[in-house]
Design a protein around this motif. Structure first.
Motif, PDB file in Angstrom:
ATOM      1  N   VAL A  70      -2.191  29.556  12.914  1.00 15.19           N
ATOM      2  CA  VAL A  70      -0.953  30.423  13.380  1.00 15.19           C
ATOM      3  C   VAL A  70      -1.995  31.526  14.740  1.00 15.19           C
ATOM      4  CG1 VAL A  70      -0.541  32.949  12.232  1.00 15.19           C
ATOM      5  CG2 VAL A  70      -0.659  31.606  11.022  1.00 15.19           C
ATOM      6  N   LYS A  71      -1.772  31.357  15.660  1.00 10.67           N
ATOM      7  CA  LYS A  71      -2.171  31.874  17.017  1.00 10.67           C
ATOM      8  C   LYS A  71      -1.419  32.669  17.343  1.00 10.67           C
ATOM      9  CE  LYS A  71      -3.539  27.801  18.159  1.00 10.67           C
ATOM     10  NZ  LYS A  71      -4.232  26.656  18.866  1.00 10.67           N
ATOM     11  N   LYS A  72      -2.249  34.003  18.497  1.00  9.64           N
ATOM     12  CA  LYS A  72      -1.489  35.428  18.880  1.00  9.64           C
ATOM     13  C   LYS A  72      -0.933  34.468  19.718  1.00  9.64           C
ATOM     14  CE  LYS A  72      -2.919  39.801  20.381  1.00  9.64           C
ATOM     15  NZ  LYS A  72      -3.838  40.726  21.228  1.00  9.64           N
TER      16      LYS A  72
ATOM     17  N   PHE B  39       2.647  32.827  15.965  1.00 11.64           N
ATOM     18  CA  PHE B  39       3.235  32.303  16.457  1.00 11.64           C
ATOM     19  C   PHE B  39       2.227  30.666  15.266  1.00 11.64           C
ATOM     20  CE2 PHE B  39       2.804  28.307  19.216  1.00 11.64           C
ATOM     21  CZ  PHE B  39       4.262  28.098  19.665  1.00 11.64           C
TER      22      PHE B  39
END
Lengths: 447, 321
Positions: free
Chosen positions: B131-133, B145
């Motif tokens: 899960v990316k910022k 994301f």
């Protein structure tokens, strides 16, 4: 003329006749370095790679791959210095051809060792034969590299046939195994006109073959990168850019090798100041070519500074990799492209110093092509340990890479101690000695 | 489907929601077998019954959510291939798996990551789903994301593999055969989404694989425990063949990730079912870096009208080497 030939023959056989103490120490040193590499490889394969090597998920290709590219580039020296010069009738190729050819063959072997070290499962290498699929650039690389190595070995060996007969007949003081080896390798060479004809014809055909093959292996190596979607490698310029860099590296490596051989084997008569002068001019030409390709490769995308390329380019120009990038630019192609324009810089020593920096810069250049780009991915790298974002090769990786350099030098050194490193008959022919005289010479000994 | 999930989901306005409970049964069956599913107790009798035309009509739910009547003689039981999902090279028959990720719902709970790691015996820092910022433009609010292998239809990774160790299956999944992989890592270099992970033999991870190799939860077809090989999100084919949604979908408390079948035009997060085509049209679904031409089988719904305001992560993750 006969006397001149005899002197030449005896000069060129000298390194085989006697190995000085310094020569023995040198060989011993190289063997120890190779053994260190073997031990490092044993450690790497027997322990967890997470601990022995610094590669992680983002930078999954490291010094092994960049050194592999370096060696493939170096292996083009044979195509350049023995084949191209010969084909365009540059007579000064004669004493250089074999030196170039043996460097070429050993470089390609080292390229193979680098790939083996880089593989996660070297025990499955034979899967390439078992399950190989033609659409993968790796399989193209295997095909062209294997063909190139076969052609290069032949191009090295076939001109040696007459000399194996010379060694067999001349080096009678050598141990039985060496004489046996020369005898076997001479393949019954008698020096018949028909044999000379076959040798010359084969060498010519091989020289023609080796040029496109050399260009192919390095182009395909460039494609290993250019066929991916990564922005830093996404370039139509990559093939010629790699090939021109390889020729520059080949020329520089050749200058260094010729200087060393000239100095240690006292070959000033054969490897002349004139050779350096010409190789120096060649270095300028190749340096300028490589500058041109570098301008294309970096300046054009940096003019646009597209979002995809910006990360990588800014890292190279002003970021973390900037020091290495600019050092490589200056020593890797700007200096060799300009300084040897001056006659004084084409003298053996200054030219060799310039060439040495070119060779070192060439290794870092491949490092810059392979590694910094991998840490500038399309999606941001987040939530990973520190070692995943910054790659610094581990001691084991550097030992193995260092050992491949030692192994290359060892192969070239041992070769020069077993076989004439300068082709006797090619030089003699260049000096106007009639080849039939060499025939007679051998024949008289055979009776 | 997974029960006992907190009902946090904010219902979308899609018409499909009205029939959610009916559709749930529908989806479960269809995931199991593929093809058209029936509703009601009548179904079993019909499937077992004679195949001659008897004028008897039965009600079926069509792909676009309409109730239709079909002569029972034309209805055939779908044969479930019990071996599907056990062979890494064989796709689940009749399926075209697809994934939709609703960015408006993600609040970075990281439950998908933990669920996936548990399912596949992975330890941090290895994450098959991340899960990316993300923040595309400075003036915009950042958003979370979730990202994993997109199982592209034009996969750059399978093209470059020299030994056919990674390949595209008939059910749309891109898989890796860890008993074939030679560890050249070319696929990792080729993947523009950095979705692939390499088994470098991290000692803790190796020990964990060994300890938990017989756990019931794991997907047996993918073998990330194979030293010196590449692995990645496998789309949980073993579960999907049995009609169970992947761990990342099941564990998400916010119903962010939808999984389904393009052939059936449906996706579900376990609580809701949507018609795939309608969902993508209505919510302006897009694919990450579509311009690269990889044709991902994973769609994103833009982070608009969010369920949660963006909040920075409270702690740093995977800091330990």
């Amino acid at each position: 003329m006969q006397e001149k030939y005899s002197k030449m023959e005896s000069d060129l056989l000298q390194p085989i006749r006697k190995i000085s103490l310094a020569g023995k120490i040198w060989i011993g040193f190289l063997i120890i370095a190779c053994l260190c590499g073997l031990y490092a490889y044993y450690l790497q394969e027997s322990r967890s790679k997470y601990e022995t090597i610094a590669l992680r998920d983002y930078t999954m290709w490291g010094v092994y791959i960049s050194t592999f590219v370096f060696y493939v580039a170096l292996s083009l020296v044979g195509a350049l210095m023995s084949a191209i010069l010969k084909l365009i009738n540059f007579e000064w190729y004669r004493p250089l051809a074999r030196i170039a050819q043996i460097i070429s063959v050993s470089a390609i072997i080292m390229a193979g060792l680098c790939i083996d070290s880089a593989m996660g499962r070297p025990d499955r290498l034979y899967y390439l034969l078992l399950h190989g699929r033609l659409q993968s650039p790796i399989v193209w690389d295997v095909i062209v590299v294997v063909t190139y190595i076969a052609a290069s070995c032949l191009l090295l060996f076939i001109p040696m046939l007459p000399e194996m007969a010379i060694c067999r007949d001349r080096l009678t003081e050598k141990p039985a195994w060496m004489r046996w080896m020369y005898n076997k390798l001479s393949f019954g060479w008698k020096g018949a006109p028909e044999q000379w004809k076959i040798v010359k014809r084969s060498v010519h055909i091989l020289a023609v073959m080796v040029v496109p093959l050399g260009v192919s292996i390095h182009t395909v190596t460039a494609w290993l990168f250019a066929t991916t979607l990564r922005p830093e490698w996404d370039s139509t310029n990559f093939g010629p850019y790699f090939v021109s860099g390889a020729f520059l590296l080949g020329c520089a490596a050749m200058i260094v090798a010729v200087y060393m051989i000239r100095k240690f084997y006292h070959y000033e008569k054969y490897l002349t100041v004139k050779h350096f002068d010409r190789m120096g001019k060649m270095l300028v030409l190749l340096g300028l070519c490589y500058t041109y390709f570098n301008v294309n490769e970096y300046l054009v995308p940096s003019y646009k500074m597209s979002g995809l390329h910006a990360n990588h380019l800014l890292d190279l120009f002003v970021g973390e990799s900037a020091a290495m990038y600019w050092m490589v630019a200056v020593f890797g192609f700007i200096i060799p492209g300009t300084l040897p324009m001056f006659k004084a810089m084409r003298k053996p020593l200054p030219l060799t110093i310039i060439a040495t920096t070119v060779v070192i810069a060439a290794w870092f250049k491949r490092y810059l092509i392979v590694i910094p780009g991998l840490s500038h991915t399309f999606l941001p790298i987040q939530d990973v340990p520190e070692s995943w974002t910054h790659y610094t090769p581990s001691l084991i990786e550097m030992t193995i890479v260092g050992a491949t350099f030692a192994a290359l030098l060892l192969i070239v050194t041992l070769f020069s101690r077993l076989f004439p490193i300068i082709s006797i008959w090619e030089v003699a022919e260049g000096e106007g000695v009639n080849l039939s005289r060499i025939n007679k010479h051998i024949k008289s000994k055979m009776v | 489907m997974e029960t006992g999930k907190e009902n946090k989901i904010i219902k979308s306005e899609s018409a499909a929601n009205e029939k959610a409970s009916t559709r749930r049964g529908f989806l479960k069956l269809s995931l199991l077998a593929g093809g058209v599913a029936l509703a009601g107790a009548e179904v079993t009798r019909m499937l077992a019954g004679p195949k001659t035309s008897n004028g008897e009509k039965i009600k079926l739910l069509s792909k676009d959510g309409k109730l239709v009547e079909v002569d029972s003689a034309n209805v055939h039981a779908v044969v479930v291939d019990s071996t599907a999902g056990t062979n890494i090279r064989q796709g689940v028959p009749g399926k075209k798996f697809v994934r939709v990720i609703d960015l408006a719902r993600c609040s970075n709970e990281r439950a998908c990551i933990e669920g996936c790691q548990k399912q596949h015996n992975l330890l941090p820092p290895i994450e098959w789903i991340k899960v990316k910022k993300m923040q595309d433009v400075e003036m915009e609010s950042p958003y979370w994301f979730p990202q994993m292998c997109y199982h592209c239809d034009n996969p750059p990774c399978t093209k470059v593999c020299p030994v056919d160790a990674t390949f595209k299956r008939s059910d749309g999944l891109v898989q890796t055969d860890n008993s074939r992989c030679i560890g050249c890592k070319f696929c990792m270099a080729a993947c523009p989404y950095s979705a692939r992970s390499f088994n470098f033999g991290r000692p803790e991870q190796t020990a964990y694989f060994e300890k938990h190799k017989d756990d019931p939860g794991i997907c047996p077809t993918s073998k990330p425990e194979n030293y010196g090989t590449v692995s990645k999100c496998d789309g949980c084919p073993d579960d999907m063949a049995k009609g169970i949604l992947p761990a990342c979908v099941r564990k998400c408390p916010n119903g962010v990730i939808f999984y389904g079948d393009e052939n059936e035009d449906t996706v579900s997060n376990g609580d809701e079912i949507f018609q795939l085509s309608a969902l993508l049209t209505e919510r302006a679904g897009y694919r990450q870096f579509d311009t690269l031409g990889t044709k991902p089988r994973t769609y994103y719904l833009p982070p608009v009208k969010r369920n949660f305001p963006f909040q920075e992560a409270k702690e740093k993750h995977n800091t330990q080497e």
